[in-house]
Design a protein around this motif. Structure first.
Motif, PDB file in Angstrom:
ATOM      1  N   ASP A 184     -15.492  -8.069 -26.590  1.00 40.91           N
ATOM      2  CA  ASP A 184     -16.450  -8.489 -26.433  1.00 40.91           C
ATOM      3  C   ASP A 184     -17.585  -7.813 -26.348  1.00 40.91           C
ATOM      4  O   ASP A 184     -18.487  -7.394 -25.559  1.00 40.91           O
ATOM      5  CB  ASP A 184     -16.623  -9.713 -25.141  1.00 40.91           C
ATOM      6  CG  ASP A 184     -17.858 -10.463 -25.263  1.00 40.91           C
ATOM      7  OD1 ASP A 184     -18.393 -10.967 -26.332  1.00 40.91           O
ATOM      8  OD2 ASP A 184     -18.208 -11.107 -24.171  1.00 40.91           O
ATOM      9  N   LEU A 185     -17.861  -7.006 -27.459  1.00 35.62           N
ATOM     10  CA  LEU A 185     -18.480  -5.766 -27.830  1.00 35.62           C
ATOM     11  C   LEU A 185     -18.791  -5.498 -29.261  1.00 35.62           C
ATOM     12  O   LEU A 185     -18.202  -6.168 -29.793  1.00 35.62           O
ATOM     13  CB  LEU A 185     -18.326  -4.646 -27.017  1.00 35.62           C
ATOM     14  CG  LEU A 185     -17.183  -3.832 -27.240  1.00 35.62           C
ATOM     15  CD1 LEU A 185     -16.966  -2.481 -26.943  1.00 35.62           C
ATOM     16  CD2 LEU A 185     -15.955  -4.541 -26.418  1.00 35.62           C
ATOM     17  N   CYS A 186     -19.903  -4.848 -29.537  1.00 37.93           N
ATOM     18  CA  CYS A 186     -20.213  -4.585 -30.957  1.00 37.93           C
ATOM     19  C   CYS A 186     -19.105  -3.678 -31.666  1.00 37.93           C
ATOM     20  O   CYS A 186     -18.516  -2.886 -30.947  1.00 37.93           O
ATOM     21  CB  CYS A 186     -21.466  -3.846 -31.086  1.00 37.93           C
ATOM     22  SG  CYS A 186     -23.055  -4.738 -30.298  1.00 37.93           S
ATOM     23  N   TYR A 187     -19.005  -4.113 -33.148  1.00 41.80           N
ATOM     24  CA  TYR A 187     -18.214  -2.996 -33.781  1.00 41.80           C
ATOM     25  C   TYR A 187     -16.879  -3.013 -33.821  1.00 41.80           C
ATOM     26  O   TYR A 187     -16.209  -2.107 -34.467  1.00 41.80           O
ATOM     27  CB  TYR A 187     -19.130  -1.993 -34.020  1.00 41.80           C
ATOM     28  CG  TYR A 187     -20.495  -1.700 -34.266  1.00 41.80           C
ATOM     29  CD1 TYR A 187     -20.995  -2.590 -35.517  1.00 41.80           C
ATOM     30  CD2 TYR A 187     -21.524  -1.219 -33.580  1.00 41.80           C
ATOM     31  CE1 TYR A 187     -22.080  -2.692 -35.974  1.00 41.80           C
ATOM     32  CE2 TYR A 187     -22.972  -1.266 -34.077  1.00 41.80           C
ATOM     33  CZ  TYR A 187     -23.176  -2.069 -35.262  1.00 41.80           C
ATOM     34  OH  TYR A 187     -24.522  -2.170 -35.459  1.00 41.80           O
ATOM     35  N   MET A 188     -16.279  -3.442 -33.045  1.00 43.79           N
ATOM     36  CA  MET A 188     -14.856  -2.956 -32.484  1.00 43.79           C
ATOM     37  C   MET A 188     -13.558  -3.569 -33.449  1.00 43.79           C
ATOM     38  O   MET A 188     -12.720  -3.262 -33.511  1.00 43.79           O
ATOM     39  CB  MET A 188     -14.454  -3.226 -31.096  1.00 43.79           C
ATOM     40  CG  MET A 188     -15.333  -2.479 -30.123  1.00 43.79           C
ATOM     41  SD  MET A 188     -15.249  -0.739 -30.521  1.00 43.79           S
ATOM     42  CE  MET A 188     -13.661  -0.245 -29.646  1.00 43.79           C
ATOM     43  N   MET A 189     -14.121  -4.541 -34.274  1.00 43.78           N
ATOM     44  CA  MET A 189     -13.106  -5.031 -35.223  1.00 43.78           C
ATOM     45  C   MET A 189     -13.199  -4.421 -36.602  1.00 43.78           C
ATOM     46  O   MET A 189     -13.315  -5.087 -37.562  1.00 43.78           O
ATOM     47  CB  MET A 189     -13.406  -6.566 -35.349  1.00 43.78           C
ATOM     48  CG  MET A 189     -12.209  -7.592 -35.963  1.00 43.78           C
ATOM     49  SD  MET A 189     -10.653  -7.380 -34.530  1.00 43.78           S
ATOM     50  CE  MET A 189      -9.561  -8.254 -35.337  1.00 43.78           C
ATOM     51  N   GLY A 190     -12.932  -3.087 -36.464  1.00 46.21           N
ATOM     52  CA  GLY A 190     -12.542  -2.388 -37.664  1.00 46.21           C
ATOM     53  C   GLY A 190     -11.380  -2.163 -38.079  1.00 46.21           C
ATOM     54  O   GLY A 190     -10.326  -1.993 -36.973  1.00 46.21           O
ATOM     55  N   VAL A 191     -10.662  -2.047 -39.100  1.00 43.98           N
ATOM     56  CA  VAL A 191      -9.360  -1.806 -39.261  1.00 43.98           C
ATOM     57  C   VAL A 191      -8.602  -0.706 -38.792  1.00 43.98           C
ATOM     58  O   VAL A 191      -7.717  -0.597 -38.248  1.00 43.98           O
ATOM     59  CB  VAL A 191      -9.271  -1.816 -40.959  1.00 43.98           C
ATOM     60  CG1 VAL A 191      -9.712  -0.838 -41.495  1.00 43.98           C
ATOM     61  CG2 VAL A 191      -7.577  -1.988 -41.209  1.00 43.98           C
ATOM     62  N   GLU A 192      -9.649   0.339 -38.481  1.00 42.89           N
ATOM     63  CA  GLU A 192      -9.082   1.814 -37.863  1.00 42.89           C
ATOM     64  C   GLU A 192      -8.827   1.380 -36.457  1.00 42.89           C
ATOM     65  O   GLU A 192      -7.828   1.973 -35.924  1.00 42.89           O
ATOM     66  CB  GLU A 192     -10.294   2.773 -38.031  1.00 42.89           C
ATOM     67  CG  GLU A 192     -10.412   2.954 -39.540  1.00 42.89           C
ATOM     68  CD  GLU A 192     -11.623   2.195 -40.107  1.00 42.89           C
ATOM     69  OE1 GLU A 192     -12.101   2.561 -41.038  1.00 42.89           O
ATOM     70  OE2 GLU A 192     -11.988   1.310 -39.427  1.00 42.89           O
TER      71      GLU A 192
END
Length: 378
Positions: A184-192
């Motif tokens: 529940d925070l920004c930008y963390m659903m990156g494939v990496e």
């Protein structure tokens, strides 16, 4: 320092198995930054949701590790419990000194161990709450009085701002302790990010873009997330609908992690066969950071000339692998600059990704220490 729990809980002298529940959810919240007011609001939403959480305090439990403000001299592990009159609130279980940052993996491991001891459970869920920058680092040693390290969290104390990088976050989370992790925070659903944590949980959820400072609408989502069998897709949809109905930018994705080997294999074949795009032109950029974070599906498909039969088969295999992993995804048409039509939901893959070579050399070098680029760029 330990605190006594209200009388509605069983005697602490009883064996742990007597206290074992079906599910416990830990919200690990670092609000010692400009989000302190938002944590107060989110706690109120959780308290509001408590009467609607089936079996709360008996079959399921909610614990909160929080650093409430930059001036707080302690961090606290609390539990959402009710008194004899049915009033719900967070009651402290344990306090922690601030000499160790909450973004230090040492502290995170300590809290996870305390969670097992304090709240033995068949299943655990983890909600990470704070600021985030995806996989993008800045480097530090977690020691007062200097340092800054990015990826998860923002722990400000005694004039120092500290973060946890992705390698450290992965090292801090025990393998398979949590069946899901929700960022529940920004930008963390990156494939990496998701690939780095693939062995940590069965499901991973979050946002490839920014998130509004008020975060999840916990009054609606908490009962879904704390259920013995959590409704992760329902929570994702409730989150998306909450912001989209207000005509605000929003993205969210819930993924299974057991499909990552297949996804990585197909992606590596695509990158090996095709040619890297000359630029990021035409790709949705989910980032307002200095380093761009582009739609993973768009970036990957840009490697291929789909007029070629083999390339078309690879694209179909990629789409299939991604679809099989996806539990829920939602994307607004509006971006976080307020531009309508900047995001195309039909092309939203659910993940962001980095365009290799587009950042400063030290950041680019760090990128190639992560599991995802090591697996797919050969």
């Amino acid at each position: 320092m330990l605190f006594a729990l209200p009388s509605c809980h069983k005697n602490s002298d009883e064996p742990d198995d007597n206290n074992k529940t079906k599910r416990t959810v830990l919200v690990y919240a670092v609000a010692s930054n400009n989000l302190s007011t938002d944590l107060t609001k989110d706690k109120s939403e959780m308290i509001q949701a408590a009467p609607h959480v089936s079996g709360l305090g008996e079959d399921v439990r909610v614990l909160l590790y929080s650093v409430a403000s930059q001036t707080a001299t302690e961090a606290t592990l609390s539990e959402l419990v009710s008194d004899n009159a049915g009033n719900w609130d967070f009651i402290p279980i344990k306090s922690y000194d601030r000499n160790t940052f909450s973004t230090d993996p040492e502290r995170m491991r300590e809290v996870f161990a305390d969670l097992r001891e304090t709240a033995p459970s068949d299943k655990y869920g983890l909600i990470l709450w704070s600021h985030g920058t995806g996989w993008i680092p800045a480097f530090s040693d977690h020691k007062l009085p200097n340092g800054m390290q990015k990826s998860y969290g923002m722990d400000k104390y005694q004039g120092v701002t500290d973060y946890c990088d992705l390698h450290e976050l992965a090292s801090a989370i025990p393998d398979r302790m949590f069946d899901y992790i929700w960022f529940d925070l920004c930008y963390m659903m990156g494939v990496e990010v998701a690939y780095q944590l693939r062995e940590k949980c069965d499901y991973i959820a979050g946002y490839p873009t920014e998130d509004w400072s008020m975060g999840m609408n916990y009054e609606t989502t908490l009962p879904m997330l704390v259920a013995q069998t959590p409704d992760l897709a329902g929570a994702g949809k409730a989150f998306f609908d909450y912001y989209n109905a207000q005509n605000l930018a929003v993205t969210v994705t819930v993924m299974k992690t057991d499909g990552f080997d297949r996804l990585a294999q197909v992606a590596s074949e695509i990158y090996a066969k095709g040619s890297r795009p000359e630029s990021a032109k035409g790709l949705m950029n989910y980032s307002r950071l200095k380093t761009g974070l582009y739609d993973f599906g768009q970036f990957t498909k840009k490697y291929l000339d789909t007029s070629d039969t083999e390339a078309a088969k690879l694209e179909a295999a990629f789409d299939s692998a991604l679809k099989d992993m996806t539990i829920y995804s939602g994307c607004s048409t509006k971006n976080f600059n307020g531009t309508d039509g900047a995001f195309n939901p039909a092309e939203y893959s659910g993940f962001s990704c980095y365009f290799p070579g587009s950042a400063a050399s030290n950041i680019d070098s760090y990128y190639y220490t992560l599991d995802w680029p090591l697996a797919v760029f050969k």
